[in-house]
Scaffold this motif. Structure first.
Motif, PDB file in Angstrom:
ATOM      1  N   SER A 190      -5.306   9.148   6.292  1.00 52.38           N
ATOM      2  CA  SER A 190      -6.124   7.800   6.475  1.00 52.38           C
ATOM      3  C   SER A 190      -5.763   7.284   8.695  1.00 52.38           C
ATOM      4  O   SER A 190      -6.571   6.257   8.923  1.00 52.38           O
ATOM      5  N   LYS A 213       4.871   5.333  17.858  1.00 50.55           N
ATOM      6  CA  LYS A 213       4.167   5.860  16.989  1.00 50.55           C
ATOM      7  C   LYS A 213       2.322   6.813  16.378  1.00 50.55           C
ATOM      8  O   LYS A 213       2.192   7.773  16.071  1.00 50.55           O
ATOM      9  N   LEU A 216       6.658   8.447   7.629  1.00 50.33           N
ATOM     10  CA  LEU A 216       6.143   8.968   6.116  1.00 50.33           C
ATOM     11  C   LEU A 216       5.439  10.203   6.271  1.00 50.33           C
ATOM     12  O   LEU A 216       4.299   9.202   6.900  1.00 50.33           O
ATOM     13  N   TYR A 240      -7.114  -8.251   9.918  1.00 54.09           N
ATOM     14  CA  TYR A 240      -5.523  -8.327   8.736  1.00 54.09           C
ATOM     15  C   TYR A 240      -4.297  -8.707   9.176  1.00 54.09           C
ATOM     16  O   TYR A 240      -3.315  -9.507   8.761  1.00 54.09           O
ATOM     17  N   THR A 251      -4.447  -1.176   8.887  1.00 50.95           N
ATOM     18  CA  THR A 251      -5.234  -0.859  10.489  1.00 50.95           C
ATOM     19  C   THR A 251      -6.040  -0.318  10.436  1.00 50.95           C
ATOM     20  O   THR A 251      -6.011   0.373  11.312  1.00 50.95           O
ATOM     21  N   SER A 263       2.884  -4.660   6.570  1.00 52.08           N
ATOM     22  CA  SER A 263       2.607  -3.464   6.370  1.00 52.08           C
ATOM     23  C   SER A 263       1.087  -3.254   5.866  1.00 52.08           C
ATOM     24  O   SER A 263       0.609  -2.579   4.763  1.00 52.08           O
ATOM     25  N   THR A 314       0.969   0.244  11.616  1.00 50.97           N
ATOM     26  CA  THR A 314       0.790   0.994  13.214  1.00 50.97           C
ATOM     27  C   THR A 314      -0.165   0.462  13.839  1.00 50.97           C
ATOM     28  O   THR A 314      -1.533  -0.030  13.386  1.00 50.97           O
ATOM     29  N   VAL A 324       2.505   2.439   2.394  1.00 50.61           N
ATOM     30  CA  VAL A 324       3.685   2.635   2.986  1.00 50.61           C
ATOM     31  C   VAL A 324       4.222   1.103   2.349  1.00 50.61           C
ATOM     32  O   VAL A 324       5.980   1.790   2.037  1.00 50.61           O
ATOM     33  N   GLU A 361       6.311   3.557  11.020  1.00 48.99           N
ATOM     34  CA  GLU A 361       6.808   4.472  10.273  1.00 48.99           C
ATOM     35  C   GLU A 361       5.870   5.971   9.780  1.00 48.99           C
ATOM     36  O   GLU A 361       4.948   6.032  10.371  1.00 48.99           O
ATOM     37  N   GLY A 401       1.072  -1.336  -0.026  1.00 50.05           N
ATOM     38  CA  GLY A 401       0.347  -0.325   0.405  1.00 50.05           C
ATOM     39  C   GLY A 401       0.748   1.159   0.058  1.00 50.05           C
ATOM     40  O   GLY A 401       1.697   1.425  -0.582  1.00 50.05           O
ATOM     41  N   ASP A 433       1.484  -8.638  -2.487  1.00 49.86           N
ATOM     42  CA  ASP A 433      -0.147  -8.209  -1.636  1.00 49.86           C
ATOM     43  C   ASP A 433      -1.153  -8.891  -1.740  1.00 49.86           C
ATOM     44  O   ASP A 433      -0.958 -10.155  -2.700  1.00 49.86           O
TER      45      ASP A 433
HETATM   46  N1  LIG Z   1      -0.484   5.511   4.417  1.00 49.31           N
HETATM   47  C1  LIG Z   1       0.436   6.141   5.278  1.00 49.31           C
HETATM   48  O1  LIG Z   1       0.685   7.541   5.267  1.00 49.31           O
HETATM   49  C2  LIG Z   1       0.827   5.577   6.993  1.00 49.31           C
HETATM   50  C3  LIG Z   1       0.017   5.039   7.152  1.00 49.31           C
HETATM   51  N2  LIG Z   1       0.939   3.982   7.922  1.00 49.31           N
HETATM   52  C4  LIG Z   1       0.233   2.724   8.203  1.00 49.31           C
HETATM   53  O2  LIG Z   1       0.811   1.614   7.701  1.00 49.31           O
HETATM   54  C5  LIG Z   1      -0.262   0.611   7.749  1.00 49.31           C
HETATM   55  C6  LIG Z   1      -0.644   0.678   6.117  1.00 49.31           C
HETATM   56  O3  LIG Z   1      -0.791   1.244   5.703  1.00 49.31           O
HETATM   57  P1  LIG Z   1      -1.444   1.685   3.955  1.00 49.31           P
HETATM   58  O4  LIG Z   1      -0.356   1.422   3.903  1.00 49.31           O
HETATM   59  O5  LIG Z   1      -2.401   3.465   4.031  1.00 49.31           O
HETATM   60  O6  LIG Z   1      -2.442   1.003   3.967  1.00 49.31           O
HETATM   61  P2  LIG Z   1      -3.216   0.351   2.632  1.00 49.31           P
HETATM   62  O7  LIG Z   1      -5.143   0.135   2.360  1.00 49.31           O
HETATM   63  O8  LIG Z   1      -2.600   1.506   1.076  1.00 49.31           O
HETATM   64  O9  LIG Z   1      -2.018  -0.409   2.249  1.00 49.31           O
HETATM   65  C7  LIG Z   1      -2.295  -1.923   2.601  1.00 49.31           C
HETATM   66  C8  LIG Z   1      -2.341  -3.235   1.799  1.00 49.31           C
HETATM   67  O10 LIG Z   1      -2.060  -4.598   2.224  1.00 49.31           O
HETATM   68  C9  LIG Z   1      -3.085  -5.522   1.819  1.00 49.31           C
HETATM   69  N3  LIG Z   1      -3.187  -6.677   2.822  1.00 49.31           N
HETATM   70  C10 LIG Z   1      -3.572  -6.885   3.802  1.00 49.31           C
HETATM   71  N4  LIG Z   1      -3.948  -7.901   4.575  1.00 49.31           N
HETATM   72  C11 LIG Z   1      -3.348  -8.228   3.667  1.00 49.31           C
HETATM   73  C12 LIG Z   1      -2.334 -10.183   3.800  1.00 49.31           C
HETATM   74  N5  LIG Z   1      -3.134 -10.666   4.374  1.00 49.31           N
HETATM   75  N6  LIG Z   1      -1.419 -10.180   2.981  1.00 49.31           N
HETATM   76  C13 LIG Z   1      -0.852  -9.457   1.578  1.00 49.31           C
HETATM   77  N7  LIG Z   1      -1.363  -7.586   1.707  1.00 49.31           N
HETATM   78  C14 LIG Z   1      -2.168  -7.293   3.138  1.00 49.31           C
HETATM   79  C15 LIG Z   1      -4.214  -4.710   1.198  1.00 49.31           C
HETATM   80  O11 LIG Z   1      -4.883  -5.890   0.204  1.00 49.31           O
HETATM   81  C16 LIG Z   1      -3.365  -3.342   0.758  1.00 49.31           C
HETATM   82  O12 LIG Z   1      -3.260  -3.456  -0.458  1.00 49.31           O
HETATM   83  C17 LIG Z   1      -2.215   1.167   9.003  1.00 49.31           C
HETATM   84  O13 LIG Z   1      -1.321   0.422   9.402  1.00 49.31           O
HETATM   85  C18 LIG Z   1      -1.327   2.614   8.827  1.00 49.31           C
HETATM   86  O14 LIG Z   1      -1.556   3.002   9.718  1.00 49.31           O
HETATM   87  C19 LIG Z   1       1.711   4.222   8.586  1.00 49.31           C
HETATM   88  C20 LIG Z   1       2.024   5.672   8.712  1.00 49.31           C
HETATM   89  C21 LIG Z   1       2.081   6.405   6.787  1.00 49.31           C
END
Ligand SMILES: NC(=O)C1=CN([C@@H]2O[C@H](COP(=O)(O)OP(=O)(O)OC[C@H]3O[C@@H](n4cnc5c(N)ncnc54)[C@H](O)[C@@H]3O)[C@@H](O)[C@H]2O)C=CC1
Ligand SMILES: O=C(O)[C@H]1O[C@H](OP(=O)(O)OP(=O)(O)OC[C@H]2O[C@@H](n3ccc(=O)[nH]c3=O)[C@H](O)[C@@H]2O)[C@H](O)[C@@H](O)[C@@H]1O
Length: 464
Positions: free
Chosen positions: A277, A222, A165, A111, A94, A91, A134, A18, A163, A16, A39
């Motif tokens: 998000s 975090k 970023l 997840y 959540t 990653s 997170t 991150v 993270e 995703g 993914d």
């Molecule tokens: N978006 C941001 O700028 C930031 C996000 N975070 C944290 O990082 C984490 C991820 O956030 P994002 O990347 O924004 O989320 P996102 O929703 O963009 O990406 C998460 C990915 O994980 C995949 N996924 C879920 N379950 C899975 C599994 N069992 N096997 C394989 N892939 C699986 C999903 O299909 C999705 O593509 C969250 O906990 C968020 O709080 C931390 C810092 C910055």
């Protein structure tokens, strides 16, 4: 072709916002490691392997193109990825739980837990598991319990490496981070695993910026970082309401306050409210944790940050309604910007979603424009009733409108030809600057009735 050997094999589960950029930068900076991102979303993986990446992020294309196919791989085969790897970053998303106990507050860990079980099932060698998502404080304990359960527990060490970023600046944040935080158990094996991860980051991050703590401090830091950042925005936004009542100017107040080095001048831009998000979800998570531990007063304090954010968004809408003669029915309003901030196509929790829905409730006709986020905007509003149009060209979007509401601080909106826009609009023409990015006096001179955030309005109406 001869098979290339790598020093280490790194896997990231979750491609995703991150996982993708973080791993692309690791791969780019460390050609000696093989980095694979898996993914369950096959479409997303196909996009990562294509010319049009699934997320818009300045600089990301170059980094991905430089490493992809050499030491950076995107795949859907979670099992193979786990089997092969030495270090696994988790990653996955959540989000806030939407059902059952803690609905609307707690983190939904389904997840994350699924990945823990998959790692246990497919692992045939010792591995370091890195929490990148997170998570609530103490999650690493649950992770370890799941990994170690069963007949044939593998050897796992769990680290926390949150993270920091921000979207829109992800690549520069990853290349030059303020700090990298790594939490571990303070046991012999925990410290050894921690050092392995320090060694990864040391490839490009100065050692004095890599800080290590115990697991729980890392997980909690975090949530607290995001809570403090959001609190700073809610603080300035709360004061913006007072400025509008008292003829004080929020930019001047923020400038004066921010010159105190103890407070700092960043994150003091008053706005229609914060989106994204994470701020809301992470504060809700913190509030839930505090209540779980019986710390209701602490929970109430942090909940206040979210209340002010909701108040600010609603205040913005009421300001539009009040100043446009208390009716928006049938009026055309152009929303400039739908992304939750500039330089991203991400619209998660964007204040524009709230404002657009409220305007539709008031039966306004809403034209939405954004250079990167229109696809997401259409998805966000697919169940909304009323007249909505998605128009990429800002001039077309503003044509014939009664008002413009600036929702995202895209640079392009600062330099539009507002004289022509004004001419093309219905009169009286209103401008609500939810980001304070425009030159308000100039806009007033052009003919607009201008309503900034936290500053006196500039109108052509007399008091008669
Ligand atoms: N978006 C941001 O700028 C930031 C996000 N975070 C944290 O990082 C984490 C991820 O956030 P994002 O990347 O924004 O989320 P996102 O929703 O963009 O990406 C998460 C990915 O994980 C995949 N996924 C879920 N379950 C899975 C599994 N069992 N096997 C394989 N892939 C699986 C999903 O299909 C999705 O593509 C969250 O906990 C968020 O709080 C931390 C810092 C910055
Ligand atoms: O955990 C996360 O997801 C990330 O959350 C935020 O990053 P992000 O949400 O991508 O973007 P920010 O730059 O923090 O902006 C968040 C929101 O606050 C708004 N904002 C920001 C600054 C400001 O002064 N005023 C203001 O209204 C932005 O427009 C945006 O809607 C944090 O800045 C990152 O450190 C963190 O890693």
């Amino acid at each position: 072709m001869e098979k290339r050997e790598f020093d280490k094999k790194i896997l990231c589960i979750g491609a995703g916002y991150v996982g993708g950029p973080t791993m692309a930068v690791i791969a780019h900076k460390c050609p000696q490691y093989k980095v694979t991102i898996v993914d369950i979303n096959a479409n997303r993986i196909a996009q990562w392997n294509s010319d049009k990446l699934p997320i818009y992020e300045p600089g990301l294309d170059d980094v991905v193109k430089a490493a992809r196919g050499k030491n950076l791989f995107f795949d859907t085969d979670v099992k193979k990825g786990i089997e092969e790897s030495d270090i696994i970053f988790v990653s996955v998303n959540t989000p806030t739980k939407t059902f059952g106990a803690g609905a609307g507050m707690a983190a939904d860990l389904q997840y994350w837990e699924k990945t823990a079980r998959e790692i246990r099932e497919y692992s045939q060698s010792p591995k370091i598991i890195v929490e990148k998502s997170t998570l609530p404080v103490k999650t690493a304990q649950a992770m370890k319990r799941i990994l170690m359960a069963g007949d044939n527990p593998g050897q796992f060490e769990v680290l926390s490496n949150p993270e920091f970023l921000a979207e829109g600046t992800a690549i520069s944040d990853l290349e030059n981070p303020d700090r990298v935080l790594i939490g571990s158990m303070e046991t012999k094996s925990g410290l050894k695993a921690r050092q392995e991860l320090v060694d990864v980051y040391k490839n490009w991050v100065p050692e004095n910026k890599i800080i290590t703590t115990n697991l729980w401090s890392s997980e909690l830091s975090k949530l607290v970082s995001n809570a403090f950042l959001a609190q700073k925005i809610s603080s300035i936004n709360a004061i913006s309401a007072l400025c509008e009542k008292t003829d004080a100017n929020i930019s001047e107040v923020a400038g004066a306050v921010g010159m105190d080095s103890r407070l700092g001048n960043k994150f003091l831009n008053a706005s229609v409210g914060f989106g994204g998000s994470c701020f809301k979800k992470d504060i809700l998570n913190l509030v839930y944790l505090c209540r779980y531990y019986g710390l209701d007063t602490v929970a109430d304090y942090w909940e206040g940050v979210l209340k002010i954010n909701d108040y600010q968004k609603e205040r913005f809408v009421m300001n539009m309604l009040g100043n446009m003669f208390n009716t928006l029915a049938g009026k055309k309003i152009c929303i400039l910007g739908f992304a939750f901030k500039a330089n991203t196509g991400d619209t998660r929790e964007s204040p524009a979603i709230y404002v657009a829905r409220r305007l539709l409730e008031e039966r306004a006709v809403v034209n939405i424009s954004d250079p990167q986020a229109l696809e997401n905007a259409e998805n966000d509003l697919k169940d909304a009733e009323g007249s909505i149009f998605f128009i990429k060209n800002p001039y077309e979007a503003a044509k014939g409108c009664d008002a413009i509401a600036v929702m995202t601080e895209w640079d392009i909106y600062k330099s539009l030809d507002y004289e022509n826009i004004y001419k093309s609009m219905s009169k009286p023409a209103f401008l609500f600057d939810g980001r304070n990015i425009l030159h308000h006096n100039k806009m007033y001179e052009i003919g607009f009735n201008v309503f900034p955030i936290g500053k006196a309005s500039l109108t052509h109406f007399s008091n008669e």
